[in-house]
Every structure is written in structure tokens, then in C-alpha cells.
Scaffold this motif. Sequence first.
Motif, PDB file in Angstrom:
ATOM      1  N   TYR A 192      73.516  35.337  -9.221  1.00 24.17           N
ATOM      2  CA  TYR A 192      72.996  36.053 -10.528  1.00 24.17           C
ATOM      3  C   TYR A 192      71.902  36.084 -10.224  1.00 24.17           C
ATOM      4  CZ  TYR A 192      76.659  38.438 -12.544  1.00 24.17           C
ATOM      5  OH  TYR A 192      77.966  39.311 -13.280  1.00 24.17           O
TER       6      TYR A 192
ATOM      7  N   ARG B 244      85.374  35.592 -11.023  1.00 25.19           N
ATOM      8  CA  ARG B 244      84.449  34.058 -10.889  1.00 25.19           C
ATOM      9  C   ARG B 244      85.416  33.168 -10.256  1.00 25.19           C
ATOM     10  NH1 ARG B 244      80.789  33.797 -14.923  1.00 25.19           N
ATOM     11  NH2 ARG B 244      81.464  35.343 -15.909  1.00 25.19           N
TER      12      ARG B 244
ATOM     13  N   ASN C 177      88.038  40.563  -2.451  1.00 24.26           N
ATOM     14  CA  ASN C 177      88.145  39.907  -4.501  1.00 24.26           C
ATOM     15  C   ASN C 177      86.536  40.071  -3.828  1.00 24.26           C
ATOM     16  OD1 ASN C 177      89.063  38.929  -6.366  1.00 24.26           O
ATOM     17  ND2 ASN C 177      88.354  36.687  -5.838  1.00 24.26           N
ATOM     18  N   LYS C 178      85.504  40.633  -3.424  1.00 24.05           N
ATOM     19  CA  LYS C 178      83.703  40.693  -3.742  1.00 24.05           C
ATOM     20  C   LYS C 178      83.424  40.404  -4.951  1.00 24.05           C
ATOM     21  CE  LYS C 178      79.396  42.324  -1.940  1.00 24.05           C
ATOM     22  NZ  LYS C 178      79.497  43.232  -0.966  1.00 24.05           N
ATOM     23  N   GLU C 179      83.525  41.802  -5.892  1.00 28.78           N
ATOM     24  CA  GLU C 179      83.511  41.979  -6.938  1.00 28.78           C
ATOM     25  C   GLU C 179      84.818  41.308  -7.930  1.00 28.78           C
ATOM     26  OE1 GLU C 179      84.823  43.726  -4.413  1.00 28.78           O
ATOM     27  OE2 GLU C 179      83.309  45.582  -4.671  1.00 28.78           O
TER      28      GLU C 179
ATOM     29  N   ASN D 279      86.460  37.007   0.255  1.00 30.50           N
ATOM     30  CA  ASN D 279      85.676  36.518  -1.367  1.00 30.50           C
ATOM     31  C   ASN D 279      84.282  37.537  -1.140  1.00 30.50           C
ATOM     32  OD1 ASN D 279      86.845  35.579  -2.967  1.00 30.50           O
ATOM     33  ND2 ASN D 279      85.833  33.107  -2.844  1.00 30.50           N
ATOM     34  N   SER D 280      83.564  38.122   0.137  1.00 31.33           N
ATOM     35  CA  SER D 280      83.149  39.035   0.424  1.00 31.33           C
ATOM     36  C   SER D 280      83.330  40.792   1.026  1.00 31.33           C
ATOM     37  CB  SER D 280      82.114  38.260   1.721  1.00 31.33           C
ATOM     38  OG  SER D 280      82.976  37.745   2.546  1.00 31.33           O
ATOM     39  N   THR D 281      84.172  40.735   0.961  1.00 28.21           N
ATOM     40  CA  THR D 281      85.086  41.835   1.484  1.00 28.21           C
ATOM     41  C   THR D 281      85.154  42.584  -0.161  1.00 28.21           C
ATOM     42  OG1 THR D 281      86.456  40.799   3.272  1.00 28.21           O
ATOM     43  CG2 THR D 281      87.315  42.878   1.781  1.00 28.21           C
TER      44      THR D 281
ATOM     45  N   ASN E 110      74.538  43.947   5.208  1.00 26.88           N
ATOM     46  CA  ASN E 110      76.347  43.590   4.602  1.00 26.88           C
ATOM     47  C   ASN E 110      77.226  43.948   5.736  1.00 26.88           C
ATOM     48  OD1 ASN E 110      76.354  43.469   1.994  1.00 26.88           O
ATOM     49  ND2 ASN E 110      77.321  45.156   1.227  1.00 26.88           N
TER      50      ASN E 110
ATOM     51  N   TYR F  26      72.808  44.594  -6.131  1.00 24.84           N
ATOM     52  CA  TYR F  26      74.167  45.422  -6.533  1.00 24.84           C
ATOM     53  C   TYR F  26      74.926  45.536  -4.911  1.00 24.84           C
ATOM     54  CZ  TYR F  26      76.552  49.261  -8.479  1.00 24.84           C
ATOM     55  OH  TYR F  26      77.095  50.328  -8.633  1.00 24.84           O
ATOM     56  N   VAL F  27      74.148  45.810  -3.579  1.00 27.47           N
ATOM     57  CA  VAL F  27      74.962  45.745  -2.514  1.00 27.47           C
ATOM     58  C   VAL F  27      75.343  45.033  -2.074  1.00 27.47           C
ATOM     59  CG1 VAL F  27      74.525  47.339  -0.594  1.00 27.47           C
ATOM     60  CG2 VAL F  27      73.515  47.841  -2.455  1.00 27.47           C
ATOM     61  N   MET F  28      75.103  43.693  -1.842  1.00 25.52           N
ATOM     62  CA  MET F  28      75.703  42.674  -0.656  1.00 25.52           C
ATOM     63  C   MET F  28      76.620  41.481  -1.433  1.00 25.52           C
ATOM     64  SD  MET F  28      71.271  41.909   1.143  1.00 25.52           S
ATOM     65  CE  MET F  28      71.923  40.336   2.595  1.00 25.52           C
ATOM     66  N   THR F  29      75.966  41.477  -3.121  1.00 25.77           N
ATOM     67  CA  THR F  29      77.098  40.317  -3.143  1.00 25.77           C
ATOM     68  C   THR F  29      78.238  40.872  -4.437  1.00 25.77           C
ATOM     69  OG1 THR F  29      75.283  39.327  -4.761  1.00 25.77           O
ATOM     70  CG2 THR F  29      75.579  38.854  -2.308  1.00 25.77           C
ATOM     71  N   SER F  30      76.841  41.358  -5.710  1.00 26.98           N
ATOM     72  CA  SER F  30      77.135  41.943  -6.763  1.00 26.98           C
ATOM     73  C   SER F  30      77.170  40.790  -7.683  1.00 26.98           C
ATOM     74  CB  SER F  30      78.957  42.590  -6.671  1.00 26.98           C
ATOM     75  OG  SER F  30      79.016  43.795  -5.652  1.00 26.98           O
TER      76      SER F  30
ATOM     77  N   GLN G  75      87.199  33.751  -7.621  1.00 26.95           N
ATOM     78  CA  GLN G  75      87.112  33.144  -6.233  1.00 26.95           C
ATOM     79  C   GLN G  75      86.826  31.921  -5.438  1.00 26.95           C
ATOM     80  OE1 GLN G  75      82.709  35.721  -6.615  1.00 26.95           O
ATOM     81  NE2 GLN G  75      83.898  37.168  -5.964  1.00 26.95           N
TER      82      GLN G  75
ATOM     83  N   GLY H  75      77.932  37.553  -7.199  1.00 30.83           N
ATOM     84  CA  GLY H  75      78.987  36.622  -6.097  1.00 30.83           C
ATOM     85  C   GLY H  75      78.615  35.648  -5.324  1.00 30.83           C
ATOM     86  N   PRO H  76      79.205  35.754  -4.298  1.00 33.27           N
ATOM     87  CA  PRO H  76      80.955  34.818  -4.977  1.00 33.27           C
ATOM     88  C   PRO H  76      80.452  33.831  -5.925  1.00 33.27           C
ATOM     89  CG  PRO H  76      79.749  33.647  -2.917  1.00 33.27           C
ATOM     90  CD  PRO H  76      78.881  34.454  -3.420  1.00 33.27           C
TER      91      PRO H  76
ATOM     92  N   LEU I 256      77.818  36.581   2.848  1.00 35.03           N
ATOM     93  CA  LEU I 256      77.279  36.422   1.806  1.00 35.03           C
ATOM     94  C   LEU I 256      79.178  36.619   0.955  1.00 35.03           C
ATOM     95  CD1 LEU I 256      76.614  40.389   2.858  1.00 35.03           C
ATOM     96  CD2 LEU I 256      75.372  38.364   2.609  1.00 35.03           C
ATOM     97  N   GLY I 257      79.996  35.094   1.130  1.00 37.74           N
ATOM     98  CA  GLY I 257      80.989  34.375   0.605  1.00 37.74           C
ATOM     99  C   GLY I 257      81.223  33.528   0.354  1.00 37.74           C
TER     100      GLY I 257
ATOM    101  N   GLY J 156      87.240  36.256   5.141  1.00 39.32           N
ATOM    102  CA  GLY J 156      86.260  35.699   4.253  1.00 39.32           C
ATOM    103  C   GLY J 156      86.908  36.910   3.370  1.00 39.32           C
TER     104      GLY J 156
END
Lengths: 422, 326
Positions: B278, A396, A193-195, A252-254, B158, B266-270, A399, B272-273, B182-183, A250
Amino acid sequence: MKQRAVWSAVLVAGLALTGCGSATGSGSSSGGSDKKLVVWDWKSGEASSAQYVEKAKADFAKKHKDVEVEFVAQPFDQYYTLLGAAIQSGKGPDVILFNGGGQIRDRVDSLQPLDEYVGEDRQRLAGWEAFAKGGKTYAAPVTLQGHPIYYNKALYEKAGLDPAKPATTWAEFIANCGTITKATGAKCFALGNKEGYGIQFFLSAMASGVLTPQEYDNWIAGKRDWNSPNVKRLFELWKETGTAKLNNDGANSTAMFNDAFAVFQSGKAAHIIGLMSDIGHWKDFNEFVTPEKLGVMTAPTVTSGATPSLPYDGGIGYAVAKWTKDPKVAADLVRSLTSTDALKAFYANAGAITADTTIDVSASGPAVTTIVGALKTGKPAPHVALSSKSLDLMGRLSQQLLSGSTSVDEVVKQMAASDTAG
Amino acid sequence: MTIGKSLPSVRSASAGRAGGVPPSAPPPRDRAVSRRAAGGRRAEQLAPFVLVAPAVLILVLLRLWPLLLGVNFSFTGDGDRDGAMVGFANYVDLLHDPLFQQALRNVGLLVLLLPVAVAIPGLLATFIYLRVPGHRFYRSVYFFPAVLSPVIVGAIFNLLLSFDGPVNVVLSSVGIGPVDWLGDPDVAMFAVVGVHVWATFGMALVVFLAGFATLDAALLDAARVDGASLAQVIWHVIIPSLSRTIQFVFVTTMIGMLTSMFGLLYVMTSGGPEGSTYLPEYYIWIQQGQMNRPALASAASTVLFVIMLVVGLLQLKLLRRAGRED
């Protein structure tokens, strides 16, 4: 040095703003002439699509010998950015590949309605709704995209459960998950659910087990009651997957693509809500979870009166741009791109459930047969009906639900506000 | 500024030459010749303009004009109102968007973290300059990450920072519970900034080393003879002497943080969370590419431009004042 700061700033802003300009710079690839059609997609560059493109081109050449067709494969991660720039300049490609739902609906102002050209294909192809807005159809479906719940039969066997009889109710489902986790250590769900995609898949896969058929149809038709107990129940289920530790750690970071799929493939989770076409689906999983070990189950029933069904829509489809010289010729190309022969090649090579329901898929294993068998009773996926803006917000909020920093009431309140605004 | 200064000097030189009698100039014989001479004078007067024209044109056409177009575009609508003037509606939208507010708060956070991001390469460069053991080795090692693309750096971290990744394994072996780097919305921004600093401090380090090359070694020796401690040497000798270098690193680091973290995000968090990472540039990309709102994205770009301008000028002003006091 002051100057440096100023110029750097100007340069930054300039680059950000002229991004539009440079994107359209691929002059030859945009704006076909009378005798040439330009097609934009993100597929034709892949080896697995070569045969499909070839077949479609051959079919089109039968109808229009003198018209040249040029396929321009764009990188998918920038596809809509590039396309937006082309639309802005009014000089884009003639035929454009789209994802169904929000991506095409946001851009129908620049597209040609296809209803008068594709009448004959109506019955043969499924998934038209995802490309329609205001009663008009803007693209012909190539693949179907949906969200089956896949499960790992090997883990069921290890836990002493009957892999042929997955749970039909939520309570039973949770109990089965408990058994599996105890016996094998595998989690219930592989979730990325990272994106914010995880909630989209979850919402669509579970909705038919929670909402009544009437509520479901209303949702798709745009009459969404975010405060109804069943809609809240959906988000409560989502929250429950977090608090009851049903998901991999994890979440939310996967990333859904492809870390969550890897979790499922490696047997670290028993279920995953995946896709039907392109990626994260039966063919991808088969590398590690063999066809006979891969099961597809319908959504467990949560509320009485709900009838579980497969959520699916038109996945990708070809549309015709408004500015094309001869819409009839462009529409003929779209028809060639969705011809049975071409789609058969696409199914076989790219591993997609195509929109053509007449294609025989029995060779690909039980999971595919289950999916295709469920198409008849299937309904559009609920998340596809939401605008990109609402989906972004939902990602969002989902999350926050998982991390426990917001409540279901707050989520439905914000979703309702975004849904009515968009 | 360069152009502004060079113009009068060129003109006065050419005017002087035209006014005097050049040794090679033929004496005037008839009208045709004098007309030709007048033409030549005019050509000479025009020459400086012609010479600076390419530079001016490039600046105006490729920088100022697109900038103005973009600002103008930000006052138009999206979707149904495409092309129509909507006044400040996009800016009002921006101010009310919690996501953009978060992006601006993160800019504030970056400004607060800036001294750390400058101090790290500054200190390390000082150690290298003072020839700590192994300084040659460190000099090349420190620069190494600067040659990696943000996407590669992001992918590496990552893996390292994933929930079941090596960092958490090491932490748990010493009894610290796993951190969802990162979460977790409270941690993610710091994790990304940390990685960005790691990836880019090599460049600032090189700038600092170049600055050290101009340092007067006699001052350092004098300070040592007078019995100054290392901290005193840094504070009273090195920092004042390097104030211009520090200024430069401050500004470039800030610009780097605001404009080149996109790849990492872009690569690490998009983003988020929960939208906690942003930054304006990521917001611009999302609005333009994903939400199909290019005009709103233009408005956000304009705001980012103004922020950069204000932050950059403020920093220069502050640092200049600090430099004068020394």
C-alpha cells in the motif's frame, strides 16, 4: 525548484481532491429531466447485452411512450468511484445498476425504496435479499450470483474416480484430491487470492458444509459469533488448503480474474469455486472444459449437522435514485429491465443465471441445470453479508493464513473487531 | 514567486512612464482631456493587474480553491454523518488504521530507496557521457521504457514475475528456489519499486545528460591531466558540477515515486499481499472508490500533500547545504 516541488505537490493534491469534480463533469449523462431517464451501468456497452437493453426499452416504451431512456455505460473498474462522486453532488442518474450486498447497502441513503412498486415481481424473481437493508428493498435483481464448486470430470476419469459421484465429506474430498494429484499432477483447487477474492469464494462455498443451519442463518442475519468452533473451523480449512498444498502455487500472487480461472480451464487444477453469472462460470469454462466434462458439486460436509446448500444472492440489480423526478416512472423502467423477455435475452447472450426462475435453461448443459436446481434450497452467500471493510480485511488476513504469518485465532479476533465496528 | 517578483517591476515601469511626458502625449487643453488622461493613467496602473489576472485566477480557482475545499471536506463525516463536521475524527481514524500506517512505512522505504533510484540513472548517464563503447545504442535503449504506460509495464512484469514465470524458471535452472515475487510480503514492495525504477529512470537519465551538456569539459581534462581516477573524477568533478541537476532529479524522482506508482500497484499487486504494498495514493483510491469513504480519502490526500511538501522542502534544504559546502 522549491517552487516546482510546492506546485507539483499542490497539483497532486489538487488532482486527487478534484477527482470528484471532474468525474461529475459528464453533464448530459447525469440528472434526467421530466421526459428523460438516465441509466448508469457497466453492461449496456457490451455487445452481449444489446438485445437485453433493446427488449427492456421496448417493454418500457409500452408503458411510457413519451419518456426517453438514455443508457450510460461506465467502466466497471471506476464505476463506484464515479457513482460516489455523482451521489456527492446529488445529481446522479435516475436508475443505477448495483452489485448486491455491501456496494448497494453502503449507499441506500441515496436510493428510493422500491417495495411499493415491485410487489408483483416478488415471486417471479429470486435474490431480493442482497438488495435489502433495514426491511426495505432498494433494487430489483437482474442476475443471481453465487459460488458453485465446479469440477473437471475429465480429471476425475483420468484418476479412476466416478465423475458422477463427487465427494460428499471433507475427508473423502481430500482423499479424492490426493488421488487426482497423484494420477494427473493437477492440483485440487485453482485459487486466485491476489485481491483477496479467493477467501470470499471459499468462505461462501464451504460455509454450508461447516456451519449448522441455525449458525448459517444467524450469520446472514448479522448475529455472527466469530469465536464459535465452526467459524474457526472454516478458517482452519482455508489454512489447510495452503499447508496441504491443495492450491496452485503462488495463490497469493495469482489474480482470480482471470488467472485462476485459466488454471482450471487448462486442467491444471481439478476444482474451482467460481461464479454463476457474468464471468468465471459455466459458459466461460465451456471454451476448454466442454459442458459434459464440467460438473458442479455441493459443498463437502465437514461437521455433522450441517446441510450443504448453494450459496447465492442477487448478483446485479437496478435501483432508483432518491433525486429522480418521478419515482414511479423510474420504478417502471426497473420493472422493464427485469421483465422475463429481457432477462431471457440476458441469459442467452451474456451467459448469466438470471433472477427470473421461470426461464428454461436445460439447453446449456448439466452444470447449469444442477445450479438452477439448487436455487430452491440455496441460501445467501455468507461473505456478501460482510461489509466491504471487513471483506478487505479478510482478504489480507487470508493471505497471511496462506503464507503462515498469522494464526486462525488472530484472524477471528480481528474479523470480530471489524465486524462489530462496521 | 514569479508573480510576486514581476508585479513591482511592471508597476514601477508604468508609473515612470505616466510620470514623465511621453513624446506622443497631446498637451492638456481642457478638463475633458485631462480627465481622459487621468482615466488613461488609471488604466495603465490597472493594466498589470489585468495582465496577471488570468494566471492568478487559474491558480486560485483550479489549484488553491479545490485544495482548500478538499481540506475542508476532510473534516466532514462519511456515510451517516455525511456533510457534518467531525473535526479531526478522520485523521484519528487514519492514524489508527494499520493499512495507512503500512502505507506511510512504505513511503519511508521509498525515501530510503531514493538515492538508489537517483544513482542508477546518474551512473548510467555518466558512462554515456564518458563514451563507453556503444553509448549511442544505450542512450536510446535506456529511454525506451519511459514511453511505456505503467499498466503495460505492470502487465509485462506480472508475466515475468509470476510464480511459474520466466524469471523463476531461470532462477531454478541455476539452483535458486522459486521466489514468489509478487506474493511474498517481504519481497513484493521491492519488486514493484524495482519495476518502477526500471520504467522511469530513462527520464532522469535524459535530465542528467542535459546537465552534462553544461559541464565544463576543461575541468574534466584538468582532472585527467592531474591523474585522477574515474571514481575521483565522478566524486570531485562531476557530482559537484551537477549538484543542481541532482537536486532536480531527487525531487522529481521522489514525487514520481509517491504519486505515479498507482498504475503499477493496481496492476501488479493490488496493494497486496497482506497489504504490504500500500502507498497513500492507493489507500486514497480504495477508500474513495471501494469503501465509499470520500471524506476519509480527503484526509489521506491532505496527509499525502503535507508529506510531499515536507519531504520536498527537506530534500532541497539538505541538498542546498551540501551544494554550498562544495
